[in-house]
Structure formats: structure tokens, C-alpha cells
Design a protein around this motif. Sequence first.
Motif, short mmCIF file in Angstrom:
data_model
loop_
_atom_site.label_atom_id
_atom_site.label_comp_id
_atom_site.label_asym_id
_atom_site.label_seq_id
_atom_site.Cartn_x
_atom_site.Cartn_y
_atom_site.Cartn_z
N THR A 1 -18.16 3.29 52.60
CA THR A 1 -16.88 2.68 52.22
C THR A 1 -16.33 3.25 50.91
OG1 THR A 1 -18.04 0.92 51.03
CG2 THR A 1 -17.50 0.50 53.33
N ASN A 2 -14.99 3.17 50.81
CA ASN A 2 -14.29 3.53 49.58
C ASN A 2 -13.18 2.53 49.37
OD1 ASN A 2 -15.12 6.48 50.79
ND2 ASN A 2 -15.28 6.38 48.57
N TYR A 3 -12.86 2.26 48.09
CA TYR A 3 -11.86 1.26 47.76
C TYR A 3 -10.91 1.78 46.70
CZ TYR A 3 -15.13 -1.93 50.05
OH TYR A 3 -15.95 -2.54 50.96
N ALA A 4 -9.67 1.30 46.77
CA ALA A 4 -8.75 1.52 45.67
C ALA A 4 -9.25 0.75 44.45
CB ALA A 4 -7.35 1.05 46.06
N ALA B 1 -8.53 0.50 51.43
CA ALA B 1 -9.97 0.68 51.66
C ALA B 1 -10.17 1.51 52.92
CB ALA B 1 -10.67 -0.66 51.80
N ARG B 2 -11.34 2.14 53.00
CA ARG B 2 -11.65 3.02 54.12
C ARG B 2 -13.13 2.91 54.43
NH1 ARG B 2 -8.73 8.51 55.28
NH2 ARG B 2 -10.13 9.60 56.70
N TRP C 1 -7.54 0.35 55.73
CA TRP C 1 -6.50 -0.64 55.50
C TRP C 1 -5.55 -0.10 54.43
CZ3 TRP C 1 -5.60 -4.91 58.32
CH2 TRP C 1 -6.64 -5.41 59.11
N TYR C 2 -4.27 -0.35 54.65
CA TYR C 2 -3.22 -0.02 53.69
C TYR C 2 -2.39 -1.28 53.46
CZ TYR C 2 -4.03 4.98 54.59
OH TYR C 2 -4.58 6.23 54.70
N ARG C 3 -1.61 -1.26 52.41
CA ARG C 3 -0.68 -2.37 52.22
C ARG C 3 0.63 -1.85 51.61
NH1 ARG C 3 -3.81 -5.53 47.37
NH2 ARG C 3 -3.32 -4.08 45.67
#
Length: 120
Positions: A56-59, A48-49, A35-37
Amino acid sequence: VQLQASGGGLVQAGGSLRLSCAASGSIFSINDMAWYRRSPGNERDWVARITSGGRTNYADSVKGRFTISRDNAKNTVYLQMNSLKPEDTGVYYCRAYVRLRALGGESSYWGQGTQVTVSS
């Protein structure tokens, strides 16, 4: 290959939303999904990926508040967003890294975006 995102809307600060993104078409397999925004006035940033195996990985800006998940049988990725803040406002895009054939390479596809607005 098409990615259809849904679930955006208007929510008050502190509230929650759940985004969905379903991939369809002639798909052999999907590797990572993300997901991007794009916030007003900013570039499209990664949020997030998730790998095909569920890693998973998150900003940093969303860590502890957002959860990415996927249903491989449905070729769908989700983004559960809790404790939303006004700065989370933006258009959210899903992205999938797809293989169209068993021996083919990987290509990236984008969804059309869904608007999330968080009011203070």
C-alpha cells in the motif's frame, strides 16, 4: 468492466466511514487498485493505492488515518477512513488496473464516485 462504489455519506469530524468498490465484468485479473478524491474546487487527487499483493501507498494528507485493503476473491477494494476532517470532504472515486485476457495489456477503469461530507 464496471466499478461500483458505495459507502459514502455525511459524518461529523472525527468520525469514520468505510468505502467499498466492487469490480465486475469479464475480468482476467486486477493489478493495482486505488482511491482518488475530488474536493470542491480542486482536481481529482490520488488518495491511496494497493497492489495485487497487498502493498500500500498513501497520500501524506491521509497517512495514519486511512487504510486501503482489498479482497481479491471479490474483486473489491475498501477504504477505511478514520479521524475524518472537513478537508476530507469530496467525491471519492475508485480505480482499477484490469487485464481482460491472459496475454492482454492492462487498462484503467473508474468507478462512478461516492460523496463523502465531513461536517465540523
